[in-house]
Design an enzyme around this catalytic site. Structure first.
Site, PDB file in Angstrom:
ATOM      1  N   LYS A 108      38.979 -16.424  14.967  1.00 23.24           N
ATOM      2  CA  LYS A 108      37.809 -16.839  14.598  1.00 23.24           C
ATOM      3  C   LYS A 108      37.927 -18.164  13.839  1.00 23.24           C
ATOM      4  O   LYS A 108      39.300 -18.297  13.285  1.00 23.24           O
ATOM      5  CB  LYS A 108      37.346 -15.657  13.599  1.00 23.24           C
ATOM      6  CG  LYS A 108      35.903 -15.618  13.377  1.00 23.24           C
ATOM      7  CD  LYS A 108      35.084 -15.033  14.486  1.00 23.24           C
ATOM      8  CE  LYS A 108      33.554 -14.939  14.164  1.00 23.24           C
ATOM      9  NZ  LYS A 108      32.873 -13.990  15.209  1.00 23.24           N
TER      10      LYS A 108
HETATM   11  P1  NAD Z   1      22.733 -16.551  14.317  1.00 17.54           P
HETATM   12  O1  NAD Z   1      22.963 -17.634  13.293  1.00 17.54           O
HETATM   13  O2  NAD Z   1      22.162 -17.149  15.269  1.00 17.54           O
HETATM   14  O3  NAD Z   1      21.635 -15.613  13.253  1.00 17.54           O
HETATM   15  C1  NAD Z   1      21.972 -15.371  12.183  1.00 17.54           C
HETATM   16  C2  NAD Z   1      20.642 -14.584  11.396  1.00 17.54           C
HETATM   17  O4  NAD Z   1      21.096 -13.920  10.205  1.00 17.54           O
HETATM   18  C3  NAD Z   1      19.524 -15.691  10.941  1.00 17.54           C
HETATM   19  O5  NAD Z   1      18.585 -14.997  11.044  1.00 17.54           O
HETATM   20  C4  NAD Z   1      19.871 -15.867   9.671  1.00 17.54           C
HETATM   21  O6  NAD Z   1      18.974 -16.126   8.848  1.00 17.54           O
HETATM   22  C5  NAD Z   1      20.548 -14.616   9.166  1.00 17.54           C
HETATM   23  N1  NAD Z   1      21.385 -14.576   8.065  1.00 17.54           N
HETATM   24  C6  NAD Z   1      22.577 -15.205   8.039  1.00 17.54           C
HETATM   25  N2  NAD Z   1      23.305 -15.197   6.876  1.00 17.54           N
HETATM   26  C7  NAD Z   1      22.633 -14.318   6.234  1.00 17.54           C
HETATM   27  C8  NAD Z   1      23.031 -13.512   5.070  1.00 17.54           C
HETATM   28  N3  NAD Z   1      23.819 -13.951   4.189  1.00 17.54           N
HETATM   29  N4  NAD Z   1      21.892 -12.488   4.593  1.00 17.54           N
HETATM   30  C9  NAD Z   1      20.917 -12.117   5.553  1.00 17.54           C
HETATM   31  N5  NAD Z   1      20.685 -12.858   6.722  1.00 17.54           N
HETATM   32  C10 NAD Z   1      21.626 -13.833   7.017  1.00 17.54           C
HETATM   33  O7  NAD Z   1      24.023 -15.828  14.026  1.00 17.54           O
HETATM   34  P2  NAD Z   1      24.237 -14.549  15.444  1.00 17.54           P
HETATM   35  O8  NAD Z   1      25.140 -15.520  16.352  1.00 17.54           O
HETATM   36  O9  NAD Z   1      22.882 -14.000  15.636  1.00 17.54           O
HETATM   37  O10 NAD Z   1      25.115 -13.859  14.578  1.00 17.54           O
HETATM   38  C11 NAD Z   1      24.642 -12.694  13.782  1.00 17.54           C
HETATM   39  C12 NAD Z   1      25.885 -11.577  13.602  1.00 17.54           C
HETATM   40  O11 NAD Z   1      26.218 -11.239  15.006  1.00 17.54           O
HETATM   41  C13 NAD Z   1      26.924 -12.061  13.137  1.00 17.54           C
HETATM   42  O12 NAD Z   1      27.645 -10.955  12.288  1.00 17.54           O
HETATM   43  C14 NAD Z   1      27.852 -12.664  14.488  1.00 17.54           C
HETATM   44  O13 NAD Z   1      29.235 -12.426  14.054  1.00 17.54           O
HETATM   45  C15 NAD Z   1      27.662 -11.227  15.085  1.00 17.54           C
HETATM   46  N6  NAD Z   1      27.895 -11.658  16.618  1.00 17.54           N
HETATM   47  C16 NAD Z   1      27.501 -12.771  17.327  1.00 17.54           C
HETATM   48  C17 NAD Z   1      27.821 -12.847  18.652  1.00 17.54           C
HETATM   49  C18 NAD Z   1      27.184 -14.202  19.343  1.00 17.54           C
HETATM   50  O14 NAD Z   1      27.545 -14.221  20.625  1.00 17.54           O
HETATM   51  N7  NAD Z   1      26.278 -15.051  18.815  1.00 17.54           N
HETATM   52  C19 NAD Z   1      28.464 -12.125  19.330  1.00 17.54           C
HETATM   53  C20 NAD Z   1      29.166 -10.828  18.564  1.00 17.54           C
HETATM   54  C21 NAD Z   1      28.852 -10.768  17.159  1.00 17.54           C
END
Ligand code: NAD
Length: 363
Positions: A108
């Site tokens: 990561k």
């Molecule tokens: P993103 O940046 O597209 O969206 C994140 C969302 O969460 C946004 O709406 C943001 O406003 C909100 N956010 C960010 N920080 C925050 C906080 N401290 N408190 C509350 N809300 C908050 O990110 P994403 O890619 O959707 O990732 C979201 C989660 O999913 C993360 O935990 C990430 O590790 C996990 N994830 C993502 C993927 C991927 O392919 N993108 C894969 C597996 C897991």
């Protein structure tokens, strides 16, 4: 925001590991290896800002384990990034790739920055410089980054280009989550949410619930959360609450997440990303309270340590699908278990993203 500053994500990951290791009767020497990351790289690098000044940023790339294959794991941009957060996320990636039996290890990355305070040129310079700094330990057969919070296909294209420039020829295999035009995989954009929804469908069947009319609350309205909300809405679920960093909304009658996305895009401006807050016909709720609204299915899709011993007793959902990595602390897990609430763990629920990343890498 509900995050408890004292909860250290790496301590949570290690406690989860200790619990699993005890059940598996793992030998102490094996436990010692798997409890710590193999490599932790810390980089400090200058970026030229719009006024010509130089600002130094700090970033990390952690490889937890590479025994099953090259490291795999996203890159996160956030003011809250810490080395311990990146270590925890890398460890969870090792477990996730093993859970879905993909020949990747766990890694990561992250940069401490506020993407909302940076313009596109600054973000590009930051991304290219960070890519250069970590290029010593990434590569198509060593460690392959991907998108995470606040990064997407644009950042992946910059990283691929920077890495390729250093080597003198295009190396698309160094990164996944790229734009389709330069070797990205069709479906990678929605893969994480697709996986979350498939897991929810199976769990709903098992719990003898019905997805049609089920009330759904989603914390985090980005790649994982927004797309999951849209897919569940299309399947007949009632989306009653969503949130992003700026706030949350709730409506007992439910709403169309596509209209909320449109509203969020419309109210974005140069200095601030758009927000769901204030969507007409809904009540404002805090980012933390979105987790506690009356609902049947809860999808935490923001960051880690959101469901803690402080709020686990107030959660009203019957089913929690962890789209985010590490959203539930160990104490909260115990409380939810005792309350009979089913949790689909992150390493299964959100594994759709890394699964399609693997197809992209192979292709
Ligand atoms: P993103 O940046 O597209 O969206 C994140 C969302 O969460 C946004 O709406 C943001 O406003 C909100 N956010 C960010 N920080 C925050 C906080 N401290 N408190 C509350 N809300 C908050 O990110 P994403 O890619 O959707 O990732 C979201 C989660 O999913 C993360 O935990 C990430 O590790 C996990 N994830 C993502 C993927 C991927 O392919 N993108 C894969 C597996 C897991």
């Amino acid at each position: 925001m509900a995050t408890e500053p004292r909860v250290n994500p790496f301590a949570v990951a290690q406690s989860q590991f200790d619990r699993a290791a005890a059940k598996l009767n793992l030998k102490p020497d094996m436990r010692a290896i798997l409890r710590e990351p193999k490599r932790e790289l810390i980089v400090h690098f200058p970026v030229e800002m719009r006024d010509g000044s130089l600002k130094t940023f700090t970033g990390y790339r952690v490889q937890h384990n590479l025994n099953r294959g090259p490291g795999k794991g996203g890159i996160r941009y956030s003011p809250d990034v810490t080395l311990d957060e990146v270590k925890a996320l890398a460890m969870w990636m090792t477990w996730k790739c093993a859970t879905v039996d993909i020949p990747f290890g766990g890694a990561k990355g992250g940069v401490i920055c506020d993407p909302e305070a940076l313009n596109d040129r600054e973000l590009e310079r930051l991304t290219r410089r960070y890519a250069t700094e970590i290029s010593a330990i990434i590569g198509p057969y060593i460690d392959i980054p991907a998108p995470d919070v606040n990064t997407g296909s644009r950042e992946m294209a910059w990283i691929m280009d920077t890495y390729s420039m250093h080597n003198g020829y295009p190396i698309p295999g160094v990164i996944t989550g790229k734009p389709i035009e330069i070797g990205g995989a069709v479906g990678r954009g929605s893969a994480t949410a697709d996986g979350v929804v498939i897991c929810i469908e199976k769990a709903v069947e098992h719990l003898k619930m019905d997805i049609k009319g089920a009330r759904v609350a989603v914390q985090g309205f980005g790649n994982a959360g927004q797309i999951a909300a849209t897919l569940l809405h299309k399947m007949g679920a009632k989306i009653v609450a969503v949130s992003d960093t700026h706030g949350g909304i709730y409506s007992e009658a439910g709403f169309d997440p596509d209209s909320v996305l449109h509203y969020k895009q419309e109210n974005a401006h140069e200095k601030r990303r758009g927000s769901v807050a204030g969507f007409p016909g809904t009540k404002d709720v805090s980012v933390a309270n979105v987790l506690e609204v009356p609902c049947d299915i809860l999808v935490p899709a923001a960051v880690e340590n959101q469901i803690t011993k402080r709020n686990a007793a107030h959660i009203q959902a019957k089913l929690i699908a962890e789209a985010a990595n590490g959203p539930t602390t160990l104490e909260a897990d115990d409380i939810l278990f005792k309350r009979g609430i089913t949790v689909i763990p992150d390493i299964l629920a959100n594994a759709g993203g890394v699964t399609v990343s693997y197809f992209e890498w192979v292709q």
